[in-house]
Scaffold this motif. Structure first.
Motif, PDB file in Angstrom:
ATOM      1  N   LYS A 236      17.016 -39.262  -0.270  1.00 23.23           N
ATOM      2  CA  LYS A 236      18.230 -39.036  -1.045  1.00 23.23           C
ATOM      3  C   LYS A 236      19.443 -38.890  -0.139  1.00 23.23           C
ATOM      4  O   LYS A 236      20.521 -39.418  -0.423  1.00 23.23           O
ATOM      5  N   SER A 237      19.267 -38.185   0.984  1.00 25.70           N
ATOM      6  CA  SER A 237      20.383 -38.023   1.918  1.00 25.70           C
ATOM      7  C   SER A 237      20.792 -39.355   2.540  1.00 25.70           C
ATOM      8  O   SER A 237      21.937 -39.538   2.939  1.00 25.70           O
ATOM      9  N   GLN A 238      19.857 -40.306   2.610  1.00 23.65           N
ATOM     10  CA  GLN A 238      20.136 -41.603   3.229  1.00 23.65           C
ATOM     11  C   GLN A 238      20.687 -42.623   2.229  1.00 23.65           C
ATOM     12  O   GLN A 238      21.531 -43.444   2.587  1.00 23.65           O
ATOM     13  N   PHE A 239      20.212 -42.564   0.978  1.00 21.29           N
ATOM     14  CA  PHE A 239      20.494 -43.639   0.033  1.00 21.29           C
ATOM     15  C   PHE A 239      21.455 -43.271  -1.097  1.00 21.29           C
ATOM     16  O   PHE A 239      21.964 -44.159  -1.773  1.00 21.29           O
ATOM     17  N   VAL A 240      21.703 -41.996  -1.336  1.00 19.64           N
ATOM     18  CA  VAL A 240      22.407 -41.571  -2.550  1.00 19.64           C
ATOM     19  C   VAL A 240      23.742 -40.919  -2.213  1.00 19.64           C
ATOM     20  O   VAL A 240      23.828 -40.076  -1.319  1.00 19.64           O
ATOM     21  N   THR A 241      24.772 -41.330  -2.923  1.00 17.76           N
ATOM     22  CA  THR A 241      26.078 -40.677  -2.837  1.00 17.76           C
ATOM     23  C   THR A 241      26.527 -40.327  -4.252  1.00 17.76           C
ATOM     24  O   THR A 241      26.244 -41.067  -5.206  1.00 17.76           O
ATOM     25  N   GLU A 242      27.207 -39.208  -4.391  1.00 15.63           N
ATOM     26  CA  GLU A 242      27.638 -38.751  -5.703  1.00 15.63           C
ATOM     27  C   GLU A 242      29.125 -38.426  -5.673  1.00 15.63           C
ATOM     28  O   GLU A 242      29.623 -37.865  -4.708  1.00 15.63           O
ATOM     29  N   ASN A 243      29.824 -38.820  -6.734  1.00 12.26           N
ATOM     30  CA  ASN A 243      31.233 -38.460  -6.890  1.00 12.26           C
ATOM     31  C   ASN A 243      31.559 -38.438  -8.377  1.00 12.26           C
ATOM     32  O   ASN A 243      30.660 -38.539  -9.222  1.00 12.26           O
ATOM     33  N   ASN A 244      32.831 -38.294  -8.690  1.00 17.72           N
ATOM     34  CA  ASN A 244      33.229 -38.209 -10.101  1.00 17.72           C
ATOM     35  C   ASN A 244      32.915 -39.476 -10.885  1.00 17.72           C
ATOM     36  O   ASN A 244      32.813 -39.445 -12.110  1.00 17.72           O
ATOM     37  N   ALA A 245      32.786 -40.596 -10.163  1.00 18.75           N
ATOM     38  CA  ALA A 245      32.520 -41.872 -10.841  1.00 18.75           C
ATOM     39  C   ALA A 245      31.044 -42.056 -11.160  1.00 18.75           C
ATOM     40  O   ALA A 245      30.678 -42.996 -11.859  1.00 18.75           O
ATOM     41  N   GLY A 246      30.171 -41.187 -10.643  1.00 19.94           N
ATOM     42  CA  GLY A 246      28.747 -41.311 -10.912  1.00 19.94           C
ATOM     43  C   GLY A 246      27.912 -41.185  -9.661  1.00 19.94           C
ATOM     44  O   GLY A 246      28.393 -40.769  -8.599  1.00 19.94           O
ATOM     45  N   THR A 247      26.648 -41.538  -9.771  1.00 21.27           N
ATOM     46  CA  THR A 247      25.696 -41.481  -8.661  1.00 21.27           C
ATOM     47  C   THR A 247      25.387 -42.892  -8.207  1.00 21.27           C
ATOM     48  O   THR A 247      24.990 -43.740  -9.017  1.00 21.27           O
ATOM     49  N   ARG A 248      25.564 -43.146  -6.911  1.00 18.31           N
ATOM     50  CA  ARG A 248      25.300 -44.470  -6.347  1.00 18.31           C
ATOM     51  C   ARG A 248      24.061 -44.420  -5.467  1.00 18.31           C
ATOM     52  O   ARG A 248      23.955 -43.552  -4.605  1.00 18.31           O
ATOM     53  N   ILE A 249      23.159 -45.364  -5.691  1.00 16.02           N
ATOM     54  CA  ILE A 249      21.915 -45.435  -4.936  1.00 16.02           C
ATOM     55  C   ILE A 249      21.833 -46.792  -4.257  1.00 16.02           C
ATOM     56  O   ILE A 249      21.886 -47.826  -4.936  1.00 16.02           O
ATOM     57  N   ASN A 250      21.709 -46.791  -2.948  1.00 17.34           N
ATOM     58  CA  ASN A 250      21.671 -48.034  -2.185  1.00 17.34           C
ATOM     59  C   ASN A 250      20.434 -48.856  -2.563  1.00 17.34           C
ATOM     60  O   ASN A 250      19.292 -48.399  -2.396  1.00 17.34           O
ATOM     61  N   ILE A 251      20.660 -50.061  -3.064  1.00 17.36           N
ATOM     62  CA  ILE A 251      19.557 -50.889  -3.556  1.00 17.36           C
ATOM     63  C   ILE A 251      18.618 -51.292  -2.428  1.00 17.36           C
ATOM     64  O   ILE A 251      17.393 -51.153  -2.536  1.00 17.36           O
ATOM     65  N   GLN A 252      19.169 -51.797  -1.336  1.00 17.77           N
ATOM     66  CA  GLN A 252      18.313 -52.252  -0.234  1.00 17.77           C
ATOM     67  C   GLN A 252      17.522 -51.102   0.371  1.00 17.77           C
ATOM     68  O   GLN A 252      16.391 -51.273   0.821  1.00 17.77           O
ATOM     69  N   GLY A 253      18.137 -49.915   0.392  1.00 16.20           N
ATOM     70  CA  GLY A 253      17.414 -48.753   0.901  1.00 16.20           C
ATOM     71  C   GLY A 253      16.176 -48.476   0.081  1.00 16.20           C
ATOM     72  O   GLY A 253      15.084 -48.256   0.634  1.00 16.20           O
ATOM     73  N   VAL A 254      16.318 -48.494  -1.237  1.00 18.94           N
ATOM     74  CA  VAL A 254      15.174 -48.257  -2.114  1.00 18.94           C
ATOM     75  C   VAL A 254      14.131 -49.361  -1.960  1.00 18.94           C
ATOM     76  O   VAL A 254      12.926 -49.101  -1.853  1.00 18.94           O
ATOM     77  N   LEU A 255      14.590 -50.618  -1.946  1.00 17.75           N
ATOM     78  CA  LEU A 255      13.655 -51.746  -1.859  1.00 17.75           C
ATOM     79  C   LEU A 255      12.938 -51.813  -0.521  1.00 17.75           C
ATOM     80  O   LEU A 255      11.868 -52.428  -0.410  1.00 17.75           O
ATOM     81  N   SER A 256      13.502 -51.168   0.503  1.00 12.90           N
ATOM     82  CA  SER A 256      12.859 -51.200   1.822  1.00 12.90           C
ATOM     83  C   SER A 256      11.694 -50.226   1.946  1.00 12.90           C
ATOM     84  O   SER A 256      10.943 -50.271   2.911  1.00 12.90           O
TER      85      SER A 256
END
Length: 439
Positions: A236-256
């Protein structure tokens, strides 16, 4: 058993200090009556709460009377409440078991707040835990379901969780503890009772020490769950960022990772997405594809999975009169300031500096719409707002929150992103209006 009970309590971090007040949920069955006696012998500061769900007629009333008499005899504070459980279940279209659970825990919370109590103790035991794990296994579960009932969570503690039903009943007999039997526990009408009376006896033919084996397995699974939690926190610390616009999860990070669907599920299950959905989400999809949980949506963007809350969009228009200093649209606000002292042009996307003598009041503020056009600052030709947002790589969830400010029917500001060339200040500007986007 008392010594084991005290050791369990000592090892449980929820029990800290001797000044805590504990509410015991006591039904009158053997489990809760043994728990009551163990707490009494341990001299904790506690009271007893009994729920009368009125599901078994006179038997329910006799249970309530029995628990009250025991508490009165030994000087324990006693609270009771009667519930219209059947009516509640019918009104909310839930099962009787779910209705009873909702009603009792809601009342326990209210009672604890009113009486200043710190913890709620329930009499769940080892066999309850085993039944829960088997039910979860049949219905489909991950490691969270296989670890069963936690020893404590939130302000709830379960001090009998390491004791089997047989141990509890034997202790009651040895110490002459009275209890009442619930006839419904002897039927196979419910899933849990089917597991209890039909499945577990067959499993015990394979392993007479089934409970002890389960306790050992659970200890290993709890450890494995903790390890998984540590790894997910790292991902989560590597792939996820959170702000007022929502939660962003790096696609390539998850797929790797070795198990993309499992990793994604751990990252988004708190939003209500199922594991089956995650197995679909990690497959190749076109940009902009969305999947929905009850209150959230996950959208596939260029480089990220974007999780946002699903809210009804507001396409209303807000009128802004000349001299107005603050206006609201949904959860957003604009502040408006007129100045004849022209400040240095700010490079702040949350603010627009516009020529006051070019603007025509009233202004209108609304969500952008397909077909909207404006002349972006620095350009001479009109551009569709939709194309502008694509060029700015604005994600689909973010697009839905974009608003525009209009003067004389023309867009003078795509709020928070770009003003119009037609309304910018210049060398001939005498007065400016500064409009700030306040989140």
């Amino acid at each position: 058993m008392l010594k084991q009970f005290l050791n369990h309590i000592t090892e449980n971090s929820k029990f800290v200090g001797s000044n805590q007040k504990i509410l015991l949920a006591v039904s009158g069955g053997v489990d809760s009556m043994v728990m009551l006696e163990l707490f009494r012998q341990s001299q904790f500061d506690f009271a007893v709460a009994h729920c009368n769900f009125q599901l078994r007629g006179e038997e329910s009333d006799e249970d309530e009377k029995f628990v009250k008499e025991v508490c009165d005899r030994v000087g324990i504070a006693f609270y009771t409440k009667r519930f219209s459980t059947t009516g509640y279940a019918e009104e909310r279209k839930v099962s009787i078991q779910m209705a009873a659970r909702d009603l009792r825990y809601r009342w326990f919370d209210e009672l604890m707040r009113a009486e200043g109590m710190d913890l709620l103790a329930t009499a769940h035991h080892l066999n309850d835990d085993l039944e829960t794990v088997l039910l979860n296994l049949v219905r489909g579960t991950g490691i969270d379901g296989l670890v069963g009932i936690p020893g404590s969570n939130r302000n709830i503690v379960r001090p009998l969780l390491n004791f089997s039903k047989t141990e509890i009943e034997q202790y009651a007999k040895n110490h002459l503890i009275d209890w009442r039997e619930d006839a419904s526990n002897q039927t196979s009408d419910y899933d849990r009772n089917f597991i209890r009376h039909q499945i577990i006896p067959q499993l015990k033919k394979l392993n007479p020490s089934l409970e002890e084996g389960f306790l050992t397995t659970k200890e290993r699974l709890v450890g494995a769950k903790d390890l998984v939690g540590d790894q997910i926190a790292l991902l989560k610390s590597q792939f996820v960022t959170e702000n007022n616009a929502g939660t962003r999860i790096n696609i390539q990070g998850v797929l790797s990772t070795s198990s993309p669907s499992v990793v994604l599920w751990y990252l988004i299950k708190a939003f209500g997405f199922s594991f089956d959905q995650c197995k679909t989400i990690v497959l190749p999809h076109e940009t902009g594809r969305s999947f929905y949980a009850k209150d959230f949506r996950i959208t596939i963007d260029r480089e990220h999975f974007i999780v946002t809350e699903t809210k009804p969009s507001s396409h209303g228009s807000v009128k802004i009169e000349n001299g107005q200093q603050l206006v609201n649209l949904g959860n957003a606000s604009l502040s408006i300031e007129l100045t004849e002292k022209l400040p240095t042009i700010e490079k702040d996307p949350t603010a627009a500096m516009l020529d006051a003598d070019v603007l025509e009041f009233p202004l209108y503020w609304r969500n952008w719409e397909h077909g909207d056009q404006f002349v972006p600052l620095g350009m001479r030709q009109h551009k569709k707002v939709s194309d502008f947002l694509i060029d700015q790589k604005v994600s689909l969830p973010e697009k839905e929150g974009v608003t525009v400010l209009l003067s004389g029917g023309k867009i003078c500001w795509v709020v928070g992103r770009r003003i119009s060339e037609l309304f910018k200040i210049n060398d001939q500007t005498q007065r400016a209006i500064i409009i700030r986007n306040i989140q």
